[in-house]
Each structure stands twice: as C-alpha cells, then as structure tokens.
Design a protein around this motif. Structure first.
Motif, PDB file in Angstrom:
ATOM      1  N   GLU A   1      -0.771  14.282   7.892  1.00 30.08           N
ATOM      2  CA  GLU A   1      -1.251  13.121   7.152  1.00 30.08           C
ATOM      3  C   GLU A   1      -0.629  11.884   7.780  1.00 30.08           C
ATOM      4  O   GLU A   1       0.389  11.984   8.475  1.00 30.08           O
ATOM      5  N   THR A   2      -1.230  10.729   7.562  1.00 30.59           N
ATOM      6  CA  THR A   2      -0.670   9.493   8.102  1.00 30.59           C
ATOM      7  C   THR A   2       0.365   8.930   7.144  1.00 30.59           C
ATOM      8  O   THR A   2       0.362   9.229   5.949  1.00 30.59           O
ATOM      9  N   GLY A   3       1.262   8.096   7.694  1.00 30.79           N
ATOM     10  CA  GLY A   3       2.296   7.500   6.861  1.00 30.79           C
ATOM     11  C   GLY A   3       3.486   7.081   7.688  1.00 30.79           C
ATOM     12  O   GLY A   3       3.361   6.787   8.887  1.00 30.79           O
ATOM     13  N   GLY A   4       4.656   7.050   7.069  1.00 30.54           N
ATOM     14  CA  GLY A   4       5.880   6.658   7.741  1.00 30.54           C
ATOM     15  C   GLY A   4       6.449   7.786   8.584  1.00 30.54           C
ATOM     16  O   GLY A   4       5.851   8.867   8.707  1.00 30.54           O
ATOM     17  N   PRO A   5       7.622   7.571   9.180  1.00 30.66           N
ATOM     18  CA  PRO A   5       8.226   8.597  10.031  1.00 30.66           C
ATOM     19  C   PRO A   5       8.427   9.938   9.339  1.00 30.66           C
ATOM     20  O   PRO A   5       8.508  10.977  10.005  1.00 30.66           O
ATOM     21  N   GLU A   6       8.480   9.925   8.013  1.00 28.05           N
ATOM     22  CA  GLU A   6       8.706  11.173   7.287  1.00 28.05           C
ATOM     23  C   GLU A   6       7.558  12.171   7.429  1.00 28.05           C
ATOM     24  O   GLU A   6       7.725  13.369   7.136  1.00 28.05           O
ATOM     25  N   VAL A   7       6.377  11.724   7.901  1.00 31.49           N
ATOM     26  CA  VAL A   7       5.253  12.664   8.050  1.00 31.49           C
ATOM     27  C   VAL A   7       5.339  13.471   9.333  1.00 31.49           C
ATOM     28  O   VAL A   7       4.560  14.419   9.524  1.00 31.49           O
ATOM     29  N   LEU A   8       6.264  13.136  10.230  1.00 34.65           N
ATOM     30  CA  LEU A   8       6.408  13.865  11.489  1.00 34.65           C
ATOM     31  C   LEU A   8       7.027  15.237  11.222  1.00 34.65           C
ATOM     32  O   LEU A   8       8.044  15.354  10.545  1.00 34.65           O
TER      33      LEU A   8
ATOM     34  N   SER B   1       0.790   6.020  11.683  1.00 41.30           N
ATOM     35  CA  SER B   1       0.544   5.244  10.460  1.00 41.30           C
ATOM     36  C   SER B   1      -0.917   5.227  10.046  1.00 41.30           C
ATOM     37  O   SER B   1      -1.239   4.897   8.906  1.00 41.30           O
ATOM     38  N   GLY B   2      -1.823   5.556  10.974  1.00 47.97           N
ATOM     39  CA  GLY B   2      -3.247   5.515  10.682  1.00 47.97           C
ATOM     40  C   GLY B   2      -3.946   4.273  11.187  1.00 47.97           C
ATOM     41  O   GLY B   2      -5.164   4.143  11.053  1.00 47.97           O
ATOM     42  N   LEU B   3      -3.191   3.329  11.795  1.00 44.76           N
ATOM     43  CA  LEU B   3      -3.835   2.149  12.377  1.00 44.76           C
ATOM     44  C   LEU B   3      -4.828   2.569  13.453  1.00 44.76           C
ATOM     45  O   LEU B   3      -5.932   2.016  13.551  1.00 44.76           O
ATOM     46  N   TYR B   4      -4.430   3.539  14.285  1.00 42.48           N
ATOM     47  CA  TYR B   4      -5.347   4.163  15.244  1.00 42.48           C
ATOM     48  C   TYR B   4      -5.667   5.554  14.705  1.00 42.48           C
ATOM     49  O   TYR B   4      -4.767   6.360  14.480  1.00 42.48           O
ATOM     50  N   LYS B   5      -6.926   5.838  14.503  1.00 39.98           N
ATOM     51  CA  LYS B   5      -7.337   7.040  13.798  1.00 39.98           C
ATOM     52  C   LYS B   5      -7.292   8.282  14.693  1.00 39.98           C
ATOM     53  O   LYS B   5      -7.699   8.252  15.856  1.00 39.98           O
TER      54      LYS B   5
END
Length: 324
Positions: free
Chosen positions: A9-16, A49-53
C-alpha cells in the motif's frame, strides 16, 4: 530466494516491507543480477507515497550495481560474471538479486567500485541529460541548480566545472553551501537566509541564467522563472517539495519568452543505444576523476525505512546507498 523490499500500500516509510522472494531465471532480453549495493533516490519516495502510481504490490528501487549471474536469449552486451550497474524500470532494485530487462543495464568498468556504481547511475544519467540532451549549453554559460549539495547536485557541480559551465547553486544551510562550492559550484546561496532570486540577478549582472535545473518543485518554481534570462530554459525535473501547481502558460511570455520542460530520465534512456552512450560518458568522467561520488550515508537493506526518513527530512548530503 532473495530479500526484496516491497510495498503493498502507499504511505510513509512504515509501508516498506522486506520479504523473501523467488528470483527465477531470465527470459529473452533479460538478465539475473546479484546486487552488491542499491541506490536511494527521491523518485523512490514518490512511488512509495503514491505521487507516482504503481500497481500494488510492487518492489521498489531504481538503481543498483552488482554481478550478472545469467543472461537470457538475445542479450549480447552482457555475460555471466560481468560487473554491471543500472538505472532502469520497472522498480525492483531494493533486493539482493533480481531478474530484469537487460537493455538499460550497463557494463561497469573495473576501477569503479560497486557502491559508486549504485550511487551514480540514476543521478549521473540525470545530470548527463540535463547538460547534454535538454538545451544547448557550453563553456561560459551560467546555470542555476537547486539542491546543489544533494546526490544529483554534487555530480552536477563537478560536471559543470569539467565543461567550463558556471554553476550557481542553492542549498539549505551554510555547511551544505560550502559542500557544493567545494565540488565546483562557483557560488552557492543559502536559500534559508538569502533572497536567492535577487542574489542570482546580482551574480549575473541582472542578465539572468541560461537555464534553471530544478528538482525541488513547488517551493522554488516561481522564483526560478524570475532567475532566467530572456529565452531561458526552465528544467523542472523533480518534486522534492511537492509538485508544481498549475500556472498560466502566458506567464512564460510575460517573463521573457521563457521555455519550460518537465523531462524524465526514463524517456532519455528508453533507447538501448542512447542509454549505453550516456552511461559511457558518465563512467568516463568518473574514471577520469572529473566526477567523484560522495556517499555520505549507508544503510543495510533491512533499514530502508530509516533511509527514506533521512532523505525526506533533508538530513542527507551527497548520495545514499543500501548495502546488501
């Protein structure tokens, strides 16, 4: 199996997430490469972050260096055992090993270390197209380069010096400004303390610069237009502070018949021959000592989230690599 960084899912560094994935065998036009180091770039944060899909789940990372383990049918410029480096799509470089298209993977000369190879490809090829494939520039021209103490910026400072181009930089803080000047910027303006637009005009005798190279985005775009000479080129190649908001195109005419482009590296390197030619120029400058890679941060692959946090907090200088 290879440890690989993915997002579901997209989001902050915690999604890595670091997971074990099967690597497999290369098909036609592909190679399998085992990485020694992976590069960290702002585009990685845009994808996270989802800025680039991206279609999720997806692996991240756009550049790395290592050793070719196997090649698929039709691959002739690489062989098993070759040292290689790349900046390429699709993302997936944050990994111990991967199978990927071969066209944008480039032989890495023996004198260039793997960490340098991982740190230089996306940033260095970006500088190559900024100076050689976007607008005519030559000795005596003046350019303005934002974030001149970052990974792309320090390469750009040295590149400009090697070609007799006057580079005025901006950076946040006196220490970062000194770093840019030590690497070839004629002068670097601390945009936190100075009216940098007026400083640029003063430094050019009111004439403005031939080109602005702006990877910062929203925070610097309008001021950058005011730094250009008539007929100057605004090169908006990144969004570190956020995307540039919509604006009236007539503004370009009112400010001196300015030109504006929003280039992407992966358009420039899509052609195999062009990519290899650009990489050869970059590697030649590195091998000759005209461009020296400065790697100021190293993180184990498992600490990729911390690396992203440091990059987005502007706590990094030079380049950052993930060690494998």
């Amino acid at each position: 199996m290879a440890k690989t960084v993915i997002i579901k899912e997209t989001g902050g560094p915690e999604v890595l997430r670091v997971v074990d994935r099967d690597v497999g065998e290369p098909g036609p036009g592909e190679i399998r490469i085992r990485h020694a180091a992976c590069g960290l770039n702002y585009i990685d944060t845009y994808q996270r972050s989802g800025l680039y899909k991206l279609d999720l789940p997806h692996a991240l990372g756009m550049e790395a260096a290592g050793v070719v383990e196997a090649v698929g049918e039709g691959v002739t410029h690489l062989a098993p055992g070759d040292r290689a480096a790349y900046a390429a799509v699709p993302p997936g470089a944050y990994a111990e090993a991967r199978v990927m298209p071969a066209a944008q993977v480039c032989p890495l000369p023996e004198p260039i270390a793997f960490e340098d190879g991982a740190a230089m490809m996306l940033k260095g090829l970006t500088v190559q197209y900024l100076f050689h494939r976007t607008t005519p520039l030559g000795p005596g021209d003046t350019v303005l380069f934002h974030a001149a103490a970052g990974g792309v910026g320090l390469i750009a400072c040295q590149w400009a010096r090697s070609e007799g181009i006057r580079l005025i930089g901006t950076a946040g803080g006196r220490e970062k400004c000194r770093l840019a000047e030590d690497h070839g910027a004629e002068v670097c303006i601390d945009y936190r303390d100075a009216d940098w637009v007026s400083r640029v005009q003063d430094l050019t005798g009111g004439k403005g610069v031939a080109a602005v190279m702006d990877g910062v985005g929203a925070d610097t775009f309008e001021g950058s237009l005011d730094c250009l000479a008539p007929l100057g080129m605004m090169i908006s190649f990144g969004n570190a502070s956020g995307p540039v908001p919509p604006f009236e195109i007539a503004t370009l005419g009112a400010k001196g018949s300015l030109k504006l482009t929003r280039p992407l590296l992966f358009t420039h390197i899509a052609d195999h021959a062009a990519c290899q030619e650009m990489a050869a120029m970059l590697m030649g400058k590195v091998a000759a000592g005209e461009v020296k890679l400065r790697i100021d941060q190293r993180f184990p692959l498992e600490e990729v989230a911390e690396a992203h946090r440091a990059l987005e907090a502007r706590k990094t200088t030079g380049s950052t690599v993930l060690t494998v």
